[in-house]
Design a protein around this motif. Sequence first.
Motif, short mmCIF file in Angstrom:
data_model
loop_
_atom_site.label_atom_id
_atom_site.label_comp_id
_atom_site.label_asym_id
_atom_site.label_seq_id
_atom_site.Cartn_x
_atom_site.Cartn_y
_atom_site.Cartn_z
N UNK A 174 66.99 2.07 -117.95
CA UNK A 174 68.02 2.57 -116.95
C UNK A 174 69.66 1.99 -117.13
N UNK A 175 70.44 2.76 -117.41
CA UNK A 175 71.94 2.40 -117.35
C UNK A 175 72.62 3.40 -116.65
N UNK A 176 73.57 2.62 -115.75
CA UNK A 176 74.49 3.47 -114.98
C UNK A 176 75.45 2.57 -114.63
N UNK A 177 76.53 3.51 -114.53
CA UNK A 177 78.24 2.67 -114.14
C UNK A 177 78.47 3.17 -113.10
N UNK A 178 78.82 2.56 -111.86
CA UNK A 178 79.28 2.94 -110.56
C UNK A 178 80.69 2.28 -110.27
N UNK A 179 81.71 3.24 -110.33
CA UNK A 179 82.78 2.61 -110.26
C UNK A 179 83.06 1.91 -108.65
N UNK A 180 84.22 1.05 -108.65
CA UNK A 180 84.59 0.56 -107.42
C UNK A 180 84.89 1.48 -106.13
N UNK A 181 84.11 1.43 -105.16
CA UNK A 181 84.26 2.29 -103.94
C UNK A 181 83.57 3.47 -103.87
N UNK A 182 82.65 3.59 -104.96
CA UNK A 182 81.88 5.12 -105.15
C UNK A 182 80.70 5.05 -104.28
#
Length: 365
Positions: free
Chosen positions: A24-32
């Motif tokens: 699993x790969x996932x990018x979660x931006x700051x504040x999301x």
Amino acid sequence: MSEVVLHELVKTYPGGDKRATDGVSLHIPDGEFMVLLGPSGCGKTTLLRMLAGLELPDAGQVVIGGRDVTYLEPRRRNLSMVFQSYAVFPHKRVFDNIGFGLRMRGVPAGVVRRKVEWAAELLELTPYLDRLPAKLSGGQRQRVAVARAIVVDADVLLMDEPLSNLDALLRLSFRAELKKLVSELGTTTIYVTHDQVEALSLGDRVAVMREGRIVQCGTPVEVYSHPADEFVGGFLGSPPMNFLTGLAGGEGESLHIDFGGQSLPLPRALASYRGKELRLGIRPEAIAVEPGRTGPDGAVEVAVEVFEPLGSSTLLTTKLCGQTLKVSASAGFRADPGERLWLRLPPEQCRWYDPETQLALEAKE
């Protein structure tokens, strides 16, 4: 910055015949506000526990705020977590429950009081600060758990199905409160649920999981309106998306899909499927009922099997050439079992899927 990056996370439990998470790969931006959505056993809670440091991955990397925390113990990750169970201390007052994490970090008493009073006011708990949890309702105890999580100024807030133990009406009101709270805090939040309504109403983005993988990630509108595969279309929605199997045909520029005696126009972009089976997906609420008409262009005739008045709408179960088609009609609409109706399936609302891969097909003209 509290950006979260998950890279190729793999977790297999001893004796397991399949991976709980499979790269699993996932990018979660700051504040999301990110929601992990999926059925039981899809790996969403395992993923959250690896983020929290409660489970260690077999492979992969967890990065929070640019710092590799893959093998750091939980207390060094600066996270806070709200569990499915309230997990409040029954022998401690609400005030002490909320301030527990701060005291464990050695925060001065004056700062603890200020932060606890701030969180209590934010979550409407001020009148209950001197009460024991046994004297609170389920919703109030869950608010105590949330208050305890937000006072510690964590980089990331993790929530594991925090509303599942509340009754339906309380869940509805608390969901709105939670969305407002997270918006005001601006904290990066990762929320696990199997409830599609929670996912669509709360998240900035939704990652739909199946069998240890993320099968689609996007805004609530994207994943609902443009499912990447039949699983997503069938998992989201109540009732879920309809799927009809037909045979693509036609000559020259004329293309259609035949369901066994009735047909609909087919986008020219799918000309390569001529002579092959295709799957049409359409949401029940996207279908227009056209009673009293005979053979309108771009419509199909169906037989009503079940009529269900739901208050705000009417759900019809119909049959099209032997295939079930659910239709969400207006609240005042009536139809008797056995009655025949014409239904219009707007082309812009139709989604097309390959029967073998179950993946969505690009069908723009």
